[in-house]
Design a protein around this motif. Structure first.
Motif, PDB file in Angstrom:
ATOM      1  N   ARG A  51       0.824  -1.211   0.000  1.00  0.00           N
ATOM      2  CA  ARG A  51       0.000   0.000   0.000  1.00  0.00           C
ATOM      3  C   ARG A  51       0.860   1.263   0.000  1.00  0.00           C
ATOM      4  O   ARG A  51       0.542   2.249  -0.648  1.00  0.00           O
ATOM      5  CB  ARG A  51      -0.947   0.025   1.213  1.00  0.00           C
ATOM      6  N   LEU A  54       2.293   1.771  -3.431  1.00  0.00           N
ATOM      7  CA  LEU A  54       1.240   2.114  -4.380  1.00  0.00           C
ATOM      8  C   LEU A  54       0.700   3.524  -4.105  1.00  0.00           C
ATOM      9  O   LEU A  54       0.676   4.384  -4.990  1.00  0.00           O
ATOM     10  CB  LEU A  54       0.117   1.087  -4.222  1.00  0.00           C
ATOM     11  N   ASP A  55       0.263   3.757  -2.869  1.00  0.00           N
ATOM     12  CA  ASP A  55      -0.458   5.000  -2.554  1.00  0.00           C
ATOM     13  C   ASP A  55       0.491   6.174  -2.332  1.00  0.00           C
ATOM     14  O   ASP A  55       0.181   7.299  -2.696  1.00  0.00           O
ATOM     15  CB  ASP A  55      -1.305   4.826  -1.280  1.00  0.00           C
ATOM     16  N   VAL A  56       1.605   5.922  -1.675  1.00  0.00           N
ATOM     17  CA  VAL A  56       2.526   7.021  -1.372  1.00  0.00           C
ATOM     18  C   VAL A  56       3.568   7.163  -2.466  1.00  0.00           C
ATOM     19  O   VAL A  56       3.840   8.260  -2.941  1.00  0.00           O
ATOM     20  CB  VAL A  56       3.195   6.805   0.011  1.00  0.00           C
ATOM     21  N   GLY A  57       4.153   6.026  -2.876  1.00  0.00           N
ATOM     22  CA  GLY A  57       5.235   6.071  -3.852  1.00  0.00           C
ATOM     23  C   GLY A  57       4.748   6.172  -5.288  1.00  0.00           C
ATOM     24  O   GLY A  57       5.506   6.546  -6.174  1.00  0.00           O
ATOM     25  N   GLY A  58       3.467   5.820  -5.527  1.00  0.00           N
ATOM     26  CA  GLY A  58       2.932   5.889  -6.875  1.00  0.00           C
ATOM     27  C   GLY A  58       3.536   4.866  -7.821  1.00  0.00           C
ATOM     28  O   GLY A  58       3.549   5.068  -9.041  1.00  0.00           O
ATOM     29  N   LEU A  59       4.045   3.752  -7.276  1.00  0.00           N
ATOM     30  CA  LEU A  59       4.659   2.730  -8.138  1.00  0.00           C
ATOM     31  C   LEU A  59       3.601   1.917  -8.881  1.00  0.00           C
ATOM     32  O   LEU A  59       2.484   1.746  -8.400  1.00  0.00           O
ATOM     33  CB  LEU A  59       5.505   1.774  -7.288  1.00  0.00           C
ATOM     34  N   SER A  60       3.999   1.397 -10.029  1.00  0.00           N
ATOM     35  CA  SER A  60       3.143   0.456 -10.766  1.00  0.00           C
ATOM     36  C   SER A  60       3.273  -0.921 -10.119  1.00  0.00           C
ATOM     37  O   SER A  60       4.170  -1.158  -9.312  1.00  0.00           O
ATOM     38  CB  SER A  60       3.605   0.379 -12.216  1.00  0.00           C
ATOM     39  N   VAL A  89      11.289   5.774  -6.261  1.00  0.00           N
ATOM     40  CA  VAL A  89      10.314   6.808  -5.911  1.00  0.00           C
ATOM     41  C   VAL A  89      10.888   8.220  -6.002  1.00  0.00           C
ATOM     42  O   VAL A  89      10.181   9.186  -5.756  1.00  0.00           O
ATOM     43  CB  VAL A  89       9.731   6.580  -4.496  1.00  0.00           C
ATOM     44  N   PRO A  91      11.683  11.505  -7.723  1.00  0.00           N
ATOM     45  CA  PRO A  91      11.208  12.120  -8.964  1.00  0.00           C
ATOM     46  C   PRO A  91      12.368  12.350  -9.928  1.00  0.00           C
ATOM     47  O   PRO A  91      13.459  12.734  -9.524  1.00  0.00           O
ATOM     48  CB  PRO A  91      10.605  13.447  -8.513  1.00  0.00           C
ATOM     49  N   VAL A 184       9.229   9.995   0.037  1.00  0.00           N
ATOM     50  CA  VAL A 184       8.182  10.718  -0.691  1.00  0.00           C
ATOM     51  C   VAL A 184       7.541  11.786   0.198  1.00  0.00           C
ATOM     52  O   VAL A 184       7.517  12.967  -0.152  1.00  0.00           O
ATOM     53  CB  VAL A 184       7.107   9.747  -1.213  1.00  0.00           C
TER      54      VAL A 184
ATOM     55  N   TYR B  93      -0.966  19.280  -2.277  1.00  0.00           N
ATOM     56  CA  TYR B  93      -1.229  17.864  -2.023  1.00  0.00           C
ATOM     57  C   TYR B  93      -2.667  17.735  -1.574  1.00  0.00           C
ATOM     58  O   TYR B  93      -3.130  18.471  -0.719  1.00  0.00           O
ATOM     59  CB  TYR B  93      -0.264  17.331  -0.965  1.00  0.00           C
TER      60      TYR B  93
END
Lengths: 210, 210
Positions: A51, A54-60, A89, A91, A184, B93
């Motif tokens: 999670r 996915l939610d914080v790091g924005g990974l696929s 993660v 940018p 992040v 954000y």
């Protein structure tokens, strides 16, 4: 515990848990009967990590799989695993392809050398810094880099407490999760604090209030 | 100078300069003949500002117009103009609407009070910070905020040199331009340095190299 309890404990729905198992992100539970599996604390930790990525790091999903393979590979040293997770993660900034990038890379290498920072070939952070410096040059603010050492001092202080925070964790999952969250959200925290400090400093220098 | 020289000096093409004049972002040149206009240093400065807002700050034409109107309004105090420009480029954000945001806002207000920072109602930076803190809580990393004071110390140091850099400028355009460039690229510079310092600290704590 049964899958329903795992779902309640982690806030991840049962169909989503099943999806992660099918995708190979979460190990299957131990079968206690042909239709029932039992899950443990390792599943709770792993779900929290997924999670966060996915939610914080924005990974696929593919990116998450890469991080998890690194965690599960016992030959991979922890330092490398943490670095790989953080690199995922960080940018990326594209440089405009201007001629300044080579010069900026040289400046970054000199800074790293002067500060005695251990780093590694092709570090995305070094490349991000070079890109930012080249961008400053391109818009005529090359002199801004004169304050780089103050920035680097501040970054060292922050990194020290970040590492202290991370080092409390024991399981590799938890360490990696802390690194991702800290990288992040820590960026967002610092950017907001810097802006608040700007408002204060600007008020003192340019404001009319006594 | 003629429009061709203005274009050469600023790197902005002649059609683009004409577009900015039509959009009201750039004042027209002084007519020296029915078909020829003359441009001065104010145009050079203004074009540099427009490019910084566009390329570095990522502002829309409407956003740029807002900043320029603030600059051109002599009743608007400089401190306010700088604040408005910076607010335009601070990343926002979104908070997930969780219950933690009220508690996080309270923490931010306490932090600002404890540090004696001057701020103002509805500051986007304060809201960004509250959102980041609420996000940390939501992913179970609420304890991370214990290091907030170290982050705030570092932010103050950085803000001090940022302001020194900005305060060298004389024209309002140049001040605003420095603020925008410094806010956006400064965030990228710090994030990259923090990451480099992480790699170094992680190598020292978890690395196998002596």
């Amino acid at each position: 515990m049964r899958i329903g309890e795992l779902s309640r404990r982690t806030g991840v729905s049962v169909p989503t848990i099943k999806f992660y198992v099918r995708e190979g992100l979460l190990p299957p539970g131990e079968l206690t009967s042909p239709n029932q599996a039992s899950y443990g604390e390792t599943h709770v930790r792993r779900l929290r990590l997924i999670r966060a990525l996915l939610d914080v790091g924005g990974l696929s999903v593919a990116g998450i799989r890469g991080v998890i393979e690194a965690i599960d590979d016992p030959r991979r040293p922890l330092h490398t695993v943490l670095g790989e997770a953080a690199d995922q993660v960080v940018p990326r900034y594209e440089h405009g392809g201007g001629s300044g990038i080579a010069e900026a890379r040289k400046r970054v290498a000199e800074l790293i050398e002067a500060r005695g920072w251990r780093t590694y070939e092709g570090s995305p952070a070094a490349e991000s810094l070079a890109t930012a410096i080249a961008a400053l040059d391109e818009v005529g603010h090359g002199r801004f880099t004169e304050v780089l050492d103050v920035y680097a001092d501040a970054a060292e202080q922050v990194a020290r407490v970040d590492l202290e925070y991370v080092a409390h964790r024991v399981a590799r999952e938890e360490l990696v999760e802390s690194v991702v969250v800290g990288t992040v959200i820590g960026d967002a925290v610092f950017a907001a604090l810097r802006r608040l400090a700007h408002v204060d400093a600007s008020d003192r220098v340019f404001g009319e209030t006594p």
